[in-house]
Write a protein that holds these residues in place. Structure first.
Motif, mmCIF file in Angstrom:
data_model
loop_
_atom_site.group_PDB
_atom_site.id
_atom_site.type_symbol
_atom_site.label_atom_id
_atom_site.label_comp_id
_atom_site.label_asym_id
_atom_site.label_seq_id
_atom_site.Cartn_x
_atom_site.Cartn_y
_atom_site.Cartn_z
ATOM 1 N N UNK A 130 -4.891 1.988 4.894
ATOM 2 C CA UNK A 130 -4.753 0.565 4.555
ATOM 3 C C UNK A 130 -3.478 -0.008 5.168
ATOM 4 N N UNK A 131 -2.419 0.770 5.097
ATOM 5 C CA UNK A 131 -1.141 0.338 5.672
ATOM 6 C C UNK A 131 -1.240 0.174 7.187
ATOM 7 N N UNK A 132 -1.911 1.098 7.877
ATOM 8 C CA UNK A 132 -2.052 1.012 9.326
ATOM 9 C C UNK A 132 -2.834 -0.227 9.741
ATOM 10 N N UNK B 199 -4.673 11.307 2.409
ATOM 11 C CA UNK B 199 -5.821 11.628 1.572
ATOM 12 C C UNK B 199 -6.135 10.516 0.584
ATOM 13 N N UNK B 200 -5.099 9.802 0.131
ATOM 14 C CA UNK B 200 -5.312 8.716 -0.824
ATOM 15 C C UNK B 200 -5.684 7.396 -0.184
ATOM 16 N N UNK B 201 -5.852 7.383 1.131
ATOM 17 C CA UNK B 201 -6.202 6.178 1.912
ATOM 18 C C UNK B 201 -5.088 5.151 1.945
ATOM 19 N N UNK C 295 0.821 -1.217 0.000
ATOM 20 C CA UNK C 295 0.000 0.000 0.000
ATOM 21 C C UNK C 295 0.853 1.265 0.000
ATOM 22 N N UNK C 296 2.099 1.165 0.496
ATOM 23 C CA UNK C 296 2.917 2.356 0.702
ATOM 24 C C UNK C 296 4.095 2.483 -0.258
ATOM 25 N N UNK D 218 12.197 26.202 9.284
ATOM 26 C CA UNK D 218 10.974 25.499 8.900
ATOM 27 C C UNK D 218 11.250 24.011 8.788
ATOM 28 N N UNK D 219 10.174 23.244 8.701
ATOM 29 C CA UNK D 219 10.285 21.803 8.504
ATOM 30 C C UNK D 219 10.204 21.478 7.013
ATOM 31 N N UNK D 220 10.215 20.195 6.672
ATOM 32 C CA UNK D 220 10.300 19.763 5.278
ATOM 33 C C UNK D 220 8.944 19.834 4.573
ATOM 34 N N UNK D 221 8.845 20.712 3.586
ATOM 35 C CA UNK D 221 7.620 20.796 2.790
ATOM 36 C C UNK D 221 7.396 19.502 2.013
ATOM 37 N N UNK D 222 8.463 18.910 1.498
ATOM 38 C CA UNK D 222 8.335 17.692 0.705
ATOM 39 C C UNK D 222 7.749 16.557 1.537
ATOM 40 N N UNK D 223 8.310 16.328 2.712
ATOM 41 C CA UNK D 223 7.813 15.231 3.548
ATOM 42 C C UNK D 223 6.380 15.459 4.003
ATOM 43 N N UNK D 224 6.040 16.698 4.299
ATOM 44 C CA UNK D 224 4.682 16.981 4.774
ATOM 45 C C UNK D 224 3.660 16.829 3.652
ATOM 46 N N UNK D 225 4.007 17.222 2.445
ATOM 47 C CA UNK D 225 3.119 16.985 1.302
ATOM 48 C C UNK D 225 2.965 15.487 1.055
ATOM 49 N N UNK D 226 4.062 14.770 1.205
ATOM 50 C CA UNK D 226 4.045 13.327 1.010
ATOM 51 C C UNK D 226 3.091 12.652 1.995
ATOM 52 N N UNK D 227 3.224 12.983 3.286
ATOM 53 C CA UNK D 227 2.367 12.373 4.308
ATOM 54 C C UNK D 227 0.896 12.758 4.072
ATOM 55 N N UNK D 228 0.661 14.005 3.710
ATOM 56 C CA UNK D 228 -0.708 14.438 3.440
ATOM 57 C C UNK D 228 -1.304 13.634 2.292
#
Length: 453
Positions: A355-357, A349-351, A120-121, A335-345
């Protein structure tokens, strides 16, 4: 059920451990493929693959018609003896978690890397890493992720707005920001005891006077908390309510209510660390839900459930506290990582993350049952109820309490985490934290049974 790669690695780890403790020496012949398959309860093909990987690393040599032997060059490749570099000091234990020199790892704080990957990930992570941009993040963090976190917190009974949430580089960074903002040299600070030892270092580095509060399986000792809050005048109490590290216990509703009464009576802020929230029930008792972020600073994280390279955490707090903490974030790291935060978001959002959890939760549940069964079979008790996190806690027997267990275990390739590392006291009640992903390893259980008598 173990994957084929996990079984292969278990055989490899076993060979390396026997080499480390001297059971296997340069030139020695290994067990035949049939013998190893029987001992390790795997197929012969699995043993062949493990042995061939060790040949490729230069650890073994294959002699057709004779078997597999320890390479005579292996001994010359060894570094310093492990017991000489691994002790019970917290800095040594944390270093070992990063360096991973010992193959048998019940003392680890994290899950094995292969647990944090799934169908899933894997593809979403690789695609999003390739496509993400590298622009600077906003001071508070990626807004869509913070908005989504407000929804997640609402499911846990914690009401807040995006202006009360700031992102961090994991839970440890969240603690750093709180310490920088609100602790000055000489300040008394209350902590769980046993508790999270990296926090103790951070507080010590800030010059704080660390005061341990007895931690029971169902939460902090309320009498101890009240008495020490009164005597010390402490204005901060750091605690982990659920799936506690290291004891594996979780706070009950009644104890949570008692903690909040003490905090109100003595005008304390509470810093509630909740790193396992995503694999725990939404309805589990949380201080932040009782308090609604009035005097609770809530720290969450994805760092326990996502691969280590994706270090994302967050703080939720009252508006004025969130503002102060975010200003400290800007001063200290910008600041923190924009790339990682967009990735996690995107994963949320894509579920993909949900599913992984679900798969991860099932795997943790199965591993916990196997670990508890194995520990109880060799004579150790495990407190109930089980929390659903990564750890269980076992008390040491009297015959174990006088021994240098960390060094003895390291000599056999085993990494353990004893209670002395998790306590502010010089003479803590002796026990051991066991990671459920490694606690059923037969080599660890055999060692425990042997030293307990």
């Amino acid at each position: 059920m173990q994957s084929s790669d996990s079984k292969i690695e278990r055989i490899i780890d076993g060979v390396l451990a026997r080499m480390s403790n001297g059971t296997l020496r340069a030139g020695d012949r290994l067990r035949s493929i049939r013998e190893e398959a029987t001992v390790m309860n795997v197929s012969k093909n699995t043993v062949v693959e493990a042995y061939l990987r060790l040949v490729a690393r230069g650890v073994l040599i294959a002699r057709p018609g004779s078997g597999y032997y320890v390479s005579r060059t292996s001994a010359r490749k060894k570094g310093p003896a492990l017991p000489a570099i691994l002790g019970a000091r917290p800095v040594e234990l944390l270093t070992e978690q990063l360096e991973r020199r010992l193959p048998i790892r019940p003392g680890d704080g994290r899950l094995p890397p292969d647990w944090l990957e799934s169908p899933e990930m894997r593809r979403p992570l690789s695609v999003m890493r390739m496509s993400a941009d590298d622009t600077y993040n906003t001071a508070w963090g990626f807004l869509p992720l913070r908005e989504r976190l407000c929804g997640t917190l609402a499911e846990r009974g914690i009401q807040c707005q995006p202006g009360q949430v700031l992102t961090t580089y994991g839970g440890n960074h969240g603690m750093d920001l709180v310490i920088r903002c609100y602790i000055r040299p000489g300040d008394a600070v209350l902590v769980d005891d046993p508790g999270y030892y990296p926090l103790f270092w951070k507080l010590g580095g800030a010059g704080a006077r660390i005061v341990g509060i007895r931690r029971h399986h169902d939460g902090p000792d309320l009498e101890d908390l009240s008495e020490k809050a009164r005597l010390t005048g402490a204005r901060l109490f750091f605690t982990q309510s659920l799936a506690h590290n290291p004891t594996g216990g979780s706070i009950t509703q009644g104890t949570a209510y008692g903690v909040m009464k003490v905090a109100e009576e003595h005008d304390m802020l509470i810093v509630e660390d909740d790193p396992f929230a995503d694999i725990l029930p939404y309805t589990a008792p949380r201080l932040a839900a009782l308090d609604q972020l009035n005097r609770v600073i809530y720290i969450g994280s994805f760092s326990k459930t996502l691969p280590g390279s994706v270090r994302i955490g967050y703080i939720a707090a009252a508006p004025e506290l969130a503002q102060e903490l975010n200003e400290m974030k800007v001063i200290s790291i910008i600041s923190t990582s924009a790339q990682n935060e967009r990735l996690v978001h995107s994963l949320i959002e894509g579920a993909h993350y949900l599913k992984y959890l679900r798969r991860l939760h099932d795997r943790i549940h199965e591993a916990t049952a196997q670990t508890v069964h194995g520990l109880e079979n060799v004579g150790f008790s495990v407190p109930r109820p089980l929390s659903g996190g990564f750890y269980v806690w076992i008390p040491l027997t009297p015959t174990m309490q006088e021994r240098d267990l960390v060094t003895e275990a390291a000599q056999e390739g085993i990494f353990i985490a004893p209670s002395v590392a998790f306590s502010t006291s010089d003479s803590p009640a002796l026990g051991m934290r066991v990671n459920i992903a490694h606690g059923s390893d037969p080599r660890f259980l055999e060692w425990l049974a042997r030293i307990a008598h």
